[in-house]
Design an enzyme around this catalytic site. Structure first.
Site, PDB file in Angstrom:
ATOM      1  N   SER A 182       7.478   0.317  13.016  1.00 21.74           N
ATOM      2  CA  SER A 182       6.739   0.816  14.118  1.00 21.74           C
ATOM      3  C   SER A 182       8.150   1.822  14.688  1.00 21.74           C
ATOM      4  O   SER A 182       8.279   3.042  14.378  1.00 21.74           O
ATOM      5  CB  SER A 182       6.961  -0.315  15.002  1.00 21.74           C
ATOM      6  OG  SER A 182       5.933  -0.199  16.076  1.00 21.74           O
ATOM      7  N   ARG A 254       2.582  -7.022  28.193  1.00 23.85           N
ATOM      8  CA  ARG A 254       2.803  -7.490  26.834  1.00 23.85           C
ATOM      9  C   ARG A 254       1.319  -7.606  26.336  1.00 23.85           C
ATOM     10  O   ARG A 254       1.135  -7.676  25.180  1.00 23.85           O
ATOM     11  CB  ARG A 254       3.670  -8.695  26.979  1.00 23.85           C
ATOM     12  CG  ARG A 254       3.799  -9.438  25.398  1.00 23.85           C
ATOM     13  CD  ARG A 254       4.506  -8.391  24.464  1.00 23.85           C
ATOM     14  NE  ARG A 254       5.048  -9.227  23.542  1.00 23.85           N
ATOM     15  CZ  ARG A 254       5.255  -8.504  22.463  1.00 23.85           C
ATOM     16  NH1 ARG A 254       5.631  -7.256  22.224  1.00 23.85           N
ATOM     17  NH2 ARG A 254       5.658  -9.140  21.101  1.00 23.85           N
ATOM     18  N   ASP A 348      -4.140  -1.244  10.526  1.00 25.18           N
ATOM     19  CA  ASP A 348      -3.286  -0.751  11.898  1.00 25.18           C
ATOM     20  C   ASP A 348      -3.971   0.098  12.798  1.00 25.18           C
ATOM     21  O   ASP A 348      -4.412   1.151  12.490  1.00 25.18           O
ATOM     22  CB  ASP A 348      -2.246  -0.211  11.427  1.00 25.18           C
ATOM     23  CG  ASP A 348      -0.864  -0.054  12.403  1.00 25.18           C
ATOM     24  OD1 ASP A 348      -1.226  -0.089  13.472  1.00 25.18           O
ATOM     25  OD2 ASP A 348       0.122   0.349  12.115  1.00 25.18           O
ATOM     26  N   HIS A 381      -1.187  -4.121  12.818  1.00 29.93           N
ATOM     27  CA  HIS A 381       0.110  -3.525  12.955  1.00 29.93           C
ATOM     28  C   HIS A 381       1.266  -4.135  12.659  1.00 29.93           C
ATOM     29  O   HIS A 381       2.100  -3.930  11.989  1.00 29.93           O
ATOM     30  CB  HIS A 381       0.290  -2.708  14.436  1.00 29.93           C
ATOM     31  CG  HIS A 381       1.561  -2.008  14.763  1.00 29.93           C
ATOM     32  ND1 HIS A 381       1.837  -0.793  13.789  1.00 29.93           N
ATOM     33  CD2 HIS A 381       2.799  -2.287  15.194  1.00 29.93           C
ATOM     34  CE1 HIS A 381       3.320  -0.442  14.241  1.00 29.93           C
ATOM     35  NE2 HIS A 381       3.716  -1.298  15.106  1.00 29.93           N
ATOM     36  N   ASP A 382       1.287  -5.489  13.150  1.00 29.16           N
ATOM     37  CA  ASP A 382       2.149  -6.286  12.833  1.00 29.16           C
ATOM     38  C   ASP A 382       2.273  -7.071  11.565  1.00 29.16           C
ATOM     39  O   ASP A 382       3.331  -7.733  11.218  1.00 29.16           O
ATOM     40  CB  ASP A 382       2.261  -7.913  13.785  1.00 29.16           C
ATOM     41  CG  ASP A 382       2.351  -7.525  15.249  1.00 29.16           C
ATOM     42  OD1 ASP A 382       3.108  -6.677  15.889  1.00 29.16           O
ATOM     43  OD2 ASP A 382       1.970  -8.409  16.096  1.00 29.16           O
TER      44      ASP A 382
END
Length: 401
Positions: A182, A254, A348, A381-382
């Site tokens: 990232s 967040r 992602d 993505h994680d």
């Protein structure tokens, strides 16, 4: 999951009442590590004044970092691990004094892991502008007050310049591997371009060659959520009482970000339309489970991060464009001499695979020719933080090259 486990590093899960009670108290004014706090496992390097890419400088810069293993006499085993936007230097280890959360990559760094300290000297700095020990907005400026909104604008290249200065202090002339995902992957690319003779291998995980309009837009609404919180006070909030800082805006930012870090498939499969409790969310005052999941992690995040740092770091992400002032992406990537692994994730939606395809096409040292490795994962993505076995297998290929 334990509330002190980084939410990026585990699959999504229902929030228990016990977890909710653990974060029920007032959040701190800032979740930053502050001078005088327990250092935990951190070391600190004073790298001096840092000249910035867009002009000006930051005086007396400190970089917090952690290490595992021992540097070989010939310096050939040094590995630099670069964290993502909300990460820090605590790659491995339990939560405890000085470390509000457990290590975020314990599946890849440690005994018997791909980055085994018995073989590699692993270094993980907290990036410049961050809030876990390195100089950032929550740090004290030369006048003795927090930098706050006065903190200078940073680019990814500035952060790499600080990391390069740390390398010199540590006596590391050349890294065997520079790896990051990232935002950390953005810095990895800049390492390969800015310091081609100082890196033997690079691993770019789930990162783009430049921040697109879509990605900049996502960052802009998160930044606005922070600035619209009345408790933000233009960034001058460090003297506020506990519970009176900009935690609502930071929590909302967040929550917005988490929606892009995970795939829609994962959230749908995990939560569906489940209720958080026996109270109906259909006009009965209850909550859907997925909403409680986001609320909990937004709340938890405010206990380990700083609102001003979030703004500084998302601005740095927006600056990312390897081709800027270098004749374009292809010309910039042609400067990289390191052997490279480029890894994308099929689910992602933050940094889609098309970005990794562009990078792979222009890196002459890519171990997979002109294409990236694409792992399949439901975690979005994680996945580079969750799919330890898949990522480790690819890193082993690179280290064997």
């Amino acid at each position: 999951m334990d509330w002190q486990t980084p939410e990026d590093a585990v699959p999504s899960a229902f929030v228990t009442e016990s977890q909710r009670r653990q974060v029920a108290g007032k959040p701190p004014t800032s979740g930053a590590w502050r001078q005088g706090d327990d250092p935990g496992d951190r070391s600190f390097a004073a790298i001096g004044d840092l000249t910035l890419e867009r002009g000006g400088s930051i005086p007396n810069v400190t970089i917090a970092y952690e290490t595992w293993g021992e540097l070989a006499p010939d310096g050939s085993n040094a590995v630099l691990v670069l964290h993502a936007l909300t990460g820090d230097s605590h790659v491995v280890g339990a939560p405890g004094p000085g470390h509000p959360t457990a290590g975020w990559w314990g599946g890849l760094v440690g005994p018997g892991k791909v980055l085994d300290p018995a073989e590699w000297f692993v270094v993980a700095p907290n990036m410049l502008g961050g809030c876990q020990g390195s100089t950032g907005p929550a740090s004290l400026a030369p006048d003795g007050a927090e930098w706050g909104p006065r903190f200078p604008y940073l680019t990814i290249r500035d952060q790499v310049a600080a990391q390069a200065a740390l390398s010199e202090l540590l006596g590391i002339d050349r890294w065997a591997l520079v790896v990051g995902g990232s935002m950390g992957g953005m810095q990895v690319l800049e390492w390969g371009i800015m310091h081609p003779d100082r890196v033997e291998r690079i691993a770019v995980l789930a990162a783009p060659p430049f921040s697109s309009a879509d990605e900049i837009a996502l960052n802009s609404v998160q930044a606005e959520a922070i600035r619209m919180d009345p408790a933000f006070r233009g960034g001058d909030y460090y003297d506020a009482s506990e519970g009176e800082g900009p935690h609502r805006g930071l929590s909302l930012a967040r929550r917005m970000a988490l929606l892009n870090y995970r795939s829609p498939t994962e959230l749908n499969d995990r939560f569906e339309r489940s209720w958080q409790s026996g109270i109906s969310p259909l006009g009965g005052g209850g909550r859907f489970a997925v909403g409680s999941y986001l609320d909990f992690h937004g709340n938890k995040f405010t206990r380990r991060f700083d609102a001003n740092s979030y703004l500084v770091l998302t601005d740095a992400m927006d600056s990312h464009d390897v081709g800027r002032d270098r004749g374009g992406v292809a010309s910039a990537l042609a400067r990289v001499r390191a052997k490279a692994l480029v890894l994308g994730i099929d689910s992602d939606r933050l940094f889609p695979v098309v970005g990794q395809e562009t990078i792979a096409r222009h890196l002459t040292g890519n171990i997979d020719g002109d294409v990236p490795v694409v792992i399949s994962s439901p975690f979005g993505h994680d996945a580079f933080l969750i799919e330890d076995a898949l990522v480790a297998a690819q890193l082993r290929r690179l280290l064997a090259s």
